[in-house]
Design a protein around this motif. Structure first.
Motif: not given
Length: 430
Positions: A105-112, A187-189
């Motif tokens: 149920e959690a919201k997904p995150i994509m890290i760049v 999510n960009g670093f």
């Protein structure tokens, strides 16, 4: 001017070092001469020789040995490869804690991750609970990271453009969004954050991304006072990426990652001069050398040095040109970036139209991407801001540990939220 910046700190260190050594030598000589108990001149010389031996042999070996623990090792069972293009691979990151399960149920995150600094800084020391990516996974958040392929082995990456980056990002976002039946957080670093902003402003990610997190990301590089001052002193004829490029055996030209890292070293020569860095290493080795001569470098220091020494990647020309333009051409008064993609201007107004919510994180003592550079978008859009103590890599290293004062899943200071806390709170909003 660069030589002058390096001269003062170098001479200062030489003076302090030799003054200290002279005092120890004279004290030891007197003890030797009059047979006084304590460290005599022979003991002082022996100790110095052991420290120098540790500096030249044990120290670099410790930095090499940390490789097996540092960063991402996608073959160790802690990751799942979901997709790939000619340029990138998409992995899901799982918690090292076997009791933590991904919450559907959690919201997904994509890290760049940034192109030039590589991905490993975001998976710093997973076994030590110091990993930016694993900080999300440890909370049961569906965590994904986009990994750049080896540029030497992939011609498509060597010649890629900003449009290629956006297409690949869209493809991966579609896969993750479809998998979880939710829009995702991007999510960009560092440079990855600037790339994410450009991707979003094209409109290609509409309906796929509804939240953005950027960490120490250079949004308008012209606001970086120190770097802009440095660039202004470069003669016009050398302000061309051709001078930083190299030709590969297949004829493609890429930007040399080592040359790009020199830009920072030259800009910060008062900290990066050879004698200054030598003195830093010598002091570190001296503090970590036991009385009997043995030496042990702590894992955090070893991993940081491994990253700074070995994780410099060559870059596609077109992608580097995007960043170069952002550091030499300011965002216009109406919010238009100096970069075009798909033949279209990129304007922050698109962020408002798309309803993208944005968290901006920056380092208070970041001398690579300073505060004004990261917060440039606030002139045009509303965003939440979270300042973190220390410098450029602290969010991914020091503060990624769950027990640290500014841990990523906590609130701190004046109610500031770390990126993991921000992501977790999105679930409460539904």
């Amino acid at each position: 001017q660069i030589v002058q910046k390096s001269f003062g700190p170098s001479v200062s260190w030489l003076h302090d070092f030799h003054k200290n050594q002279a005092e120890k030598f004279m004290e030891g000589f007197i003890k030797f001469l009059f047979s006084i108990d304590g460290k005599n001149v022979k003991d002082v010389s022996k100790s110095n020789a052991q420290i120098l031996n540790n500096l030249t042999k044990a120290f670099p070996q410790a930095v090499l040995d940390i490789k097996k623990e540092f960063g991402f090792h996608f073959d160790d069972g802690g990751y799942l490869k979901l997709a790939e293009t000619d340029r990138f691979s998409l992995y899901q990151v799982f918690s090292r804690n076997k009791n933590v399960r991904v919450r559907p149920e959690a919201k997904p995150i994509m890290i760049v991750h940034p192109y030039v600094l590589g991905a490993n800084i975001l998976g710093f020391l997973p076994a030590e609970k110091k990993s930016y990516a694993h900080a999300f996974a440890d909370q049961g958040i569906p965590t994904y990271i986009r990994i750049l392929k080896n540029i030497e082995e992939n011609p498509a990456l060597q010649v890629m453009t900003g449009e290629d980056d956006t297409r690949d990002m869209k493809y991966f976002c579609e896969i993750v969004s479809r998998r979880h039946k939710k829009m995702i957080t991007l999510n960009g670093f560092c440079q990855g954050g600037f790339i994410c902003v450009c991707n979003i402003l094209t409109g290609e990610l509409d309906g796929l991304v509804d939240h953005l997190i950027t960490c120490v990301a250079p949004i308008d590089g012209t606001r970086s006072k120190a770097l802009v001052e440095y660039l202004r002193h470069i003669p016009l004829r050398f302000r061309d990426l051709h001078y930083a490029s190299k030709e590969l055996p297949n004829g493609n030209r890429v930007v040399d990652g080592k040359v790009m890292s020199w830009v920072y070293k030259l800009k910060s020569m008062e900290k990066e001069a050879p004698l200054v860095t030598f003195s830093r290493d010598l002091a570190a080795v001296k503090n970590m050398s036991a009385a009997e001569g043995s030496f042990r470098l702590n894992k955090t220091a070893a991993a940081l040095l491994h990253w700074l020494t070995y994780d410099r990647l060559d870059l596609p020309m077109a992608i580097t040109q995007m960043s170069f333009d952002s550091y030499t051409i300011p965002v216009t008064k109406d919010g238009t970036l100096p970069v075009k993609l798909f033949g279209k201007e990129l304007n922050f107004q698109k962020m408002k139209e798309s309803g993208i919510k944005w968290l901006i994180c920056y380092g208070e003592d970041d001398d690579l991407v300073d505060r004004d550079t990261t917060l440039a978008a606030l002139d045009f859009v509303d965003a939440e801001v979270s300042p973190f103590p220390k410098g450029h890599g602290a969010i991914a290293t020091t503060w990624s540990h769950p027990d640290s004062e500014y841990a990523l899943h906590k609130r701190f200071g004046r109610g500031y939220r770390g990126p993991v806390r921000y992501q977790l709170d999105l679930e409460k909003k539904g």
